[in-house]
Design a protein around this motif. Sequence first.
Motif, PDB file in Angstrom:
ATOM      1  N   GLY A  55      61.372   6.132  20.414  1.00  0.00           N
ATOM      2  CA  GLY A  55      60.901   6.386  21.771  1.00  0.00           C
ATOM      3  C   GLY A  55      59.600   7.158  21.890  1.00  0.00           C
ATOM      4  O   GLY A  55      59.319   7.769  22.912  1.00  0.00           O
ATOM      5  N   LYS A  56      58.738   7.113  20.829  1.00  0.00           N
ATOM      6  CA  LYS A  56      57.455   7.819  20.933  1.00  0.00           C
ATOM      7  C   LYS A  56      56.510   7.064  21.869  1.00  0.00           C
ATOM      8  O   LYS A  56      56.532   5.839  21.917  1.00  0.00           O
ATOM      9  CB  LYS A  56      56.805   7.918  19.544  1.00  0.00           C
ATOM     10  CG  LYS A  56      57.580   8.772  18.562  1.00  0.00           C
ATOM     11  CD  LYS A  56      57.308  10.243  18.787  1.00  0.00           C
ATOM     12  CE  LYS A  56      58.017  11.044  17.698  1.00  0.00           C
ATOM     13  NZ  LYS A  56      58.135  12.451  18.002  1.00  0.00           N
TER      14      LYS A  56
ATOM     15  N   PHE B 287      58.677  -2.083  25.001  1.00  0.00           N
ATOM     16  CA  PHE B 287      59.165  -2.404  23.652  1.00  0.00           C
ATOM     17  C   PHE B 287      60.553  -3.016  23.728  1.00  0.00           C
ATOM     18  O   PHE B 287      60.825  -4.058  23.109  1.00  0.00           O
ATOM     19  CB  PHE B 287      59.182  -1.138  22.786  1.00  0.00           C
ATOM     20  CG  PHE B 287      59.773  -1.352  21.434  1.00  0.00           C
ATOM     21  CD1 PHE B 287      59.079  -2.070  20.479  1.00  0.00           C
ATOM     22  CD2 PHE B 287      61.036  -0.858  21.127  1.00  0.00           C
ATOM     23  CE1 PHE B 287      59.638  -2.283  19.233  1.00  0.00           C
ATOM     24  CE2 PHE B 287      61.590  -1.073  19.881  1.00  0.00           C
ATOM     25  CZ  PHE B 287      60.889  -1.788  18.934  1.00  0.00           C
TER      26      PHE B 287
ATOM     27  N   LEU C 293      59.704  -5.276   7.550  1.00  0.00           N
ATOM     28  CA  LEU C 293      60.001  -6.428   8.394  1.00  0.00           C
ATOM     29  C   LEU C 293      58.953  -7.506   8.118  1.00  0.00           C
ATOM     30  O   LEU C 293      57.759  -7.284   8.325  1.00  0.00           O
ATOM     31  CB  LEU C 293      59.969  -6.020   9.872  1.00  0.00           C
ATOM     32  CG  LEU C 293      61.079  -5.043  10.251  1.00  0.00           C
ATOM     33  CD1 LEU C 293      60.881  -4.515  11.664  1.00  0.00           C
ATOM     34  CD2 LEU C 293      62.439  -5.713  10.117  1.00  0.00           C
TER      35      LEU C 293
ATOM     36  N   GLU D  26      58.328   3.510  17.529  1.00  0.00           N
ATOM     37  CA  GLU D  26      58.770   2.866  18.773  1.00  0.00           C
ATOM     38  C   GLU D  26      60.271   3.050  18.980  1.00  0.00           C
ATOM     39  O   GLU D  26      60.714   3.362  20.074  1.00  0.00           O
ATOM     40  CB  GLU D  26      58.437   1.365  18.739  1.00  0.00           C
ATOM     41  CG  GLU D  26      56.995   1.084  19.107  1.00  0.00           C
ATOM     42  CD  GLU D  26      56.520  -0.285  18.648  1.00  0.00           C
ATOM     43  OE1 GLU D  26      57.210  -0.925  17.819  1.00  0.00           O
ATOM     44  OE2 GLU D  26      55.468  -0.721  19.128  1.00  0.00           O
ATOM     45  N   VAL D  27      61.029   2.861  17.897  1.00  0.00           N
ATOM     46  CA  VAL D  27      62.488   2.904  18.052  1.00  0.00           C
ATOM     47  C   VAL D  27      63.035   4.317  18.222  1.00  0.00           C
ATOM     48  O   VAL D  27      64.212   4.487  18.487  1.00  0.00           O
ATOM     49  CB  VAL D  27      63.217   2.195  16.886  1.00  0.00           C
ATOM     50  CG1 VAL D  27      62.816   0.742  16.824  1.00  0.00           C
ATOM     51  CG2 VAL D  27      62.975   2.901  15.580  1.00  0.00           C
TER      52      VAL D  27
ATOM     53  N   TYR E 246      69.573   3.238  21.442  1.00  0.00           N
ATOM     54  CA  TYR E 246      68.346   2.464  21.282  1.00  0.00           C
ATOM     55  C   TYR E 246      68.570   1.225  20.420  1.00  0.00           C
ATOM     56  O   TYR E 246      67.997   0.173  20.662  1.00  0.00           O
ATOM     57  CB  TYR E 246      67.278   3.344  20.635  1.00  0.00           C
ATOM     58  CG  TYR E 246      65.907   3.093  21.185  1.00  0.00           C
ATOM     59  CD1 TYR E 246      65.304   4.002  22.042  1.00  0.00           C
ATOM     60  CD2 TYR E 246      65.216   1.933  20.859  1.00  0.00           C
ATOM     61  CE1 TYR E 246      64.057   3.758  22.561  1.00  0.00           C
ATOM     62  CE2 TYR E 246      63.964   1.692  21.375  1.00  0.00           C
ATOM     63  CZ  TYR E 246      63.386   2.606  22.222  1.00  0.00           C
ATOM     64  OH  TYR E 246      62.157   2.362  22.731  1.00  0.00           O
TER      65      TYR E 246
ATOM     66  N   GLU F 196      61.759  -6.827  22.674  1.00  0.00           N
ATOM     67  CA  GLU F 196      62.860  -7.060  21.728  1.00  0.00           C
ATOM     68  C   GLU F 196      63.908  -7.985  22.334  1.00  0.00           C
ATOM     69  O   GLU F 196      64.419  -8.889  21.672  1.00  0.00           O
ATOM     70  CB  GLU F 196      63.529  -5.732  21.359  1.00  0.00           C
ATOM     71  CG  GLU F 196      62.706  -4.859  20.439  1.00  0.00           C
ATOM     72  CD  GLU F 196      62.669  -5.412  19.020  1.00  0.00           C
ATOM     73  OE1 GLU F 196      63.723  -5.491  18.381  1.00  0.00           O
ATOM     74  OE2 GLU F 196      61.573  -5.784  18.573  1.00  0.00           O
TER      75      GLU F 196
ATOM     76  N   PHE G 270      56.786   0.505  14.277  1.00  0.00           N
ATOM     77  CA  PHE G 270      58.190   0.231  14.613  1.00  0.00           C
ATOM     78  C   PHE G 270      59.043   1.494  14.488  1.00  0.00           C
ATOM     79  O   PHE G 270      59.874   1.788  15.343  1.00  0.00           O
ATOM     80  CB  PHE G 270      58.705  -0.865  13.673  1.00  0.00           C
ATOM     81  CG  PHE G 270      60.109  -1.319  13.950  1.00  0.00           C
ATOM     82  CD1 PHE G 270      60.380  -2.158  15.014  1.00  0.00           C
ATOM     83  CD2 PHE G 270      61.161  -0.915  13.138  1.00  0.00           C
ATOM     84  CE1 PHE G 270      61.677  -2.583  15.269  1.00  0.00           C
ATOM     85  CE2 PHE G 270      62.464  -1.335  13.379  1.00  0.00           C
ATOM     86  CZ  PHE G 270      62.716  -2.179  14.456  1.00  0.00           C
TER      87      PHE G 270
ATOM     88  N   MET H  70      66.092   0.712  11.672  1.00  0.00           N
ATOM     89  CA  MET H  70      66.193   1.602  12.832  1.00  0.00           C
ATOM     90  C   MET H  70      67.090   2.799  12.518  1.00  0.00           C
ATOM     91  O   MET H  70      66.775   3.939  12.855  1.00  0.00           O
ATOM     92  CB  MET H  70      66.730   0.834  14.045  1.00  0.00           C
ATOM     93  CG  MET H  70      65.699  -0.099  14.665  1.00  0.00           C
ATOM     94  SD  MET H  70      66.469  -1.229  15.833  1.00  0.00           S
ATOM     95  CE  MET H  70      65.982  -0.515  17.364  1.00  0.00           C
TER      96      MET H  70
ATOM     97  N   ARG I 132      60.974   3.337  25.565  1.00  0.00           N
ATOM     98  CA  ARG I 132      59.797   2.537  25.853  1.00  0.00           C
ATOM     99  C   ARG I 132      60.234   1.197  26.415  1.00  0.00           C
ATOM    100  O   ARG I 132      60.715   0.321  25.710  1.00  0.00           O
ATOM    101  CB  ARG I 132      59.001   2.340  24.566  1.00  0.00           C
ATOM    102  CG  ARG I 132      58.412   3.631  24.006  1.00  0.00           C
ATOM    103  CD  ARG I 132      56.941   3.734  24.314  1.00  0.00           C
ATOM    104  NE  ARG I 132      56.320   2.415  24.236  1.00  0.00           N
ATOM    105  CZ  ARG I 132      55.963   1.846  23.098  1.00  0.00           C
ATOM    106  NH1 ARG I 132      56.121   2.457  21.978  1.00  0.00           N
ATOM    107  NH2 ARG I 132      55.416   0.653  23.107  1.00  0.00           N
TER     108      ARG I 132
ATOM    109  N   HIS J 215      62.609 -11.537  22.553  1.00  0.00           N
ATOM    110  CA  HIS J 215      62.638 -12.061  21.200  1.00  0.00           C
ATOM    111  C   HIS J 215      64.047 -12.534  20.817  1.00  0.00           C
ATOM    112  O   HIS J 215      64.235 -13.641  20.340  1.00  0.00           O
ATOM    113  CB  HIS J 215      62.250 -10.923  20.262  1.00  0.00           C
ATOM    114  CG  HIS J 215      61.314 -11.361  19.203  1.00  0.00           C
ATOM    115  ND1 HIS J 215      59.961 -11.293  19.358  1.00  0.00           N
ATOM    116  CD2 HIS J 215      61.548 -11.883  17.978  1.00  0.00           C
ATOM    117  CE1 HIS J 215      59.391 -11.759  18.267  1.00  0.00           C
ATOM    118  NE2 HIS J 215      60.325 -12.122  17.417  1.00  0.00           N
TER     119      HIS J 215
ATOM    120  N   GLU K 132      66.302  -5.285  10.775  1.00  0.00           N
ATOM    121  CA  GLU K 132      65.745  -4.395  11.798  1.00  0.00           C
ATOM    122  C   GLU K 132      66.669  -3.207  12.062  1.00  0.00           C
ATOM    123  O   GLU K 132      66.229  -2.064  12.095  1.00  0.00           O
ATOM    124  CB  GLU K 132      65.578  -5.125  13.144  1.00  0.00           C
ATOM    125  CG  GLU K 132      64.299  -5.894  13.294  1.00  0.00           C
ATOM    126  CD  GLU K 132      64.513  -7.350  12.965  1.00  0.00           C
ATOM    127  OE1 GLU K 132      65.425  -7.635  12.149  1.00  0.00           O
ATOM    128  OE2 GLU K 132      63.793  -8.192  13.506  1.00  0.00           O
TER     129      GLU K 132
END
Lengths: 302, 229
Positions: B109-110, A5, B92, B106-107, A222, A9, B103, A213, A2, A12, A209
């Motif tokens: 990749g959806k 997004f 977060l 998103e991470v 990513y 990031e 989040f 992730m 994305r 930011h 974060e």
Amino acid sequence: MRATFVASEVGHGLRRNLTMTLAVVITVAVSLGLFGGALLLRAQVSTMKDFWYDKVEVSIFLCSRGSDAASCSGGAVTQAQRDQIRTDLESLKPLVDTIFYESQADAYKHFQEQFANSPIADNVRESALPESFRVKLSDPTKYEVVASAFAGRPGVEQVNDQRQILDKFFRLLGGLQAIALAIAVLMLIVTVLLIVNTMRVAAFSRRRETSIMRLVGASNFYIQLPFLLEAAFAAAAGAILAIFALVLTKGILVDQVIAPSFQFTSFVGWDAVFWIAPVMLITGILLAGSAAFFTLRKYLRV
Amino acid sequence: MILFDHVTKLYPSQQRPALDEVSVEIEKGEFVFLVGPSGSGKSTFLRLILREERPTQGSVWVAGKELGHLSNWKIPYFRRQIGTVFQDFRLLPNKTVTENVAFALEVIGKPKAHINKVVPEVLEVVGLEGKENRRPDELSGGEQQRVAIARAFVNRPMLLIADEPTGNLDPGTSVGIMQLLDRLNRLGTTVVMSTHDSAIVDQMRRRVIELEGGHLVRDQSRGVYGYAQ
Ligand SMILES: Nc1ncnc2c1ncn2[C@@H]1O[C@H](COP(=O)(O)OP(=O)(O)O)[C@@H](O)[C@H]1O
Ligand SMILES: [Mg+2]
């Protein structure tokens, strides 16, 4: 993937580490500026070499009546010696590119032209000036071949290579260029260290974060991409500043300030700037990118 | 679903293994409590399932795969099939409830449209309607844990791993969280949770696996926290 997004990031991250980002931008700018400067100097030296080496010749001065060199003990050069030298020079083709014979009369004429408004011209007689062969070599570095063939031969007073004088000058420039390059490389190393440290801090400040992730199954790519892009952006910004400085150096310092005062030589052209600029940009981005990549591999493991 | 085959885990700096020759099988759709005193190896057990650690000896199988043979680049894709919840919520702080859950999508990749659809759905499942725009510090502990559970569940994982999910919550709130996990289990998700909380275990009457000093000392279906007679 994305894009929006990732972009948010990156934005930011850059803002969060503003002071660090600025430090990276400035260091990259300074080190790449030096690097580009060293490359420009190198291009300048090569331009001057092309310009001057194209003009230099090997001069074989022949004995005149007053010569006191050992090889001139037989008096002035004879017609037979003169013809032999010419034949031998012809046999050295293609190394010998052109042969030009300057008689005493020609030499006198040139001398008079060169010192037209000077009292020296009136005090020199034709017989005091030596006749000579002026030889252009296809490869000016092979001067020794000509020198060893003719120096000391009866009828030859002296073999002169203008290139040797130029070489001293170019060695000096070469030294300067090496120093500039060494400082540039040192600065680039400092830049890499700073980027490594910046990435460590960035990875640490965002460990929450990145740990989430990892937890939810984000790929390494990513997770690392925002960090890599940040490093690449900072490097690109620094590179652009450095390129701007390079363009100013060429456009103002070289063309407006230095060139008008040194009209006897040629100066580096814009074509050099056109290849140095992308080299700087790519060096900066690759260096920052790989420094970031290897740091992150260590700090952001799966 | 999960198979531990003579698994021993010895951390590099430790003398005594955190897990010692543990063999156990967990079927699809089960709800399993992992109990035992602090330091008995519960978190290690769960980290082995997530492939955050590798066994020193023996092998761990999850969803038909032997994790020792899982190459590094496949690990993220493997973890997408598993939801994880921790005692400390791991949210977060500068993102809202919706953003925290989004989040996780998103991470990986959806697409945005998918995220906009499934996040409100899962927030409803965990009972957080109306609190979508709050930040973690504007929520109670129980609500924060619901956000974490929503994030773990939003991808509809086949397996949910919870490491002392009620450890920071008062008993009343814990009951609500347990009811939620029970619901997710009834929706078909296999749940493995470690806990200290005897009241919860006794109340739920589900399978109990007990560890002590890295040894498996009890495996009892419909168990209670204390030793069975
Ligand atoms: N990363 C680690 N490095 C070294 N030793 C560890 C690590 N994690 C846990 N241990 C040790 O392994 C044992 C089991 O710990 P853990 O699995 O966290 O138990 P529990 O979750 O039941 O409290 C303890 O003795 C602990 O000190
Ligand atoms: Mg634990």
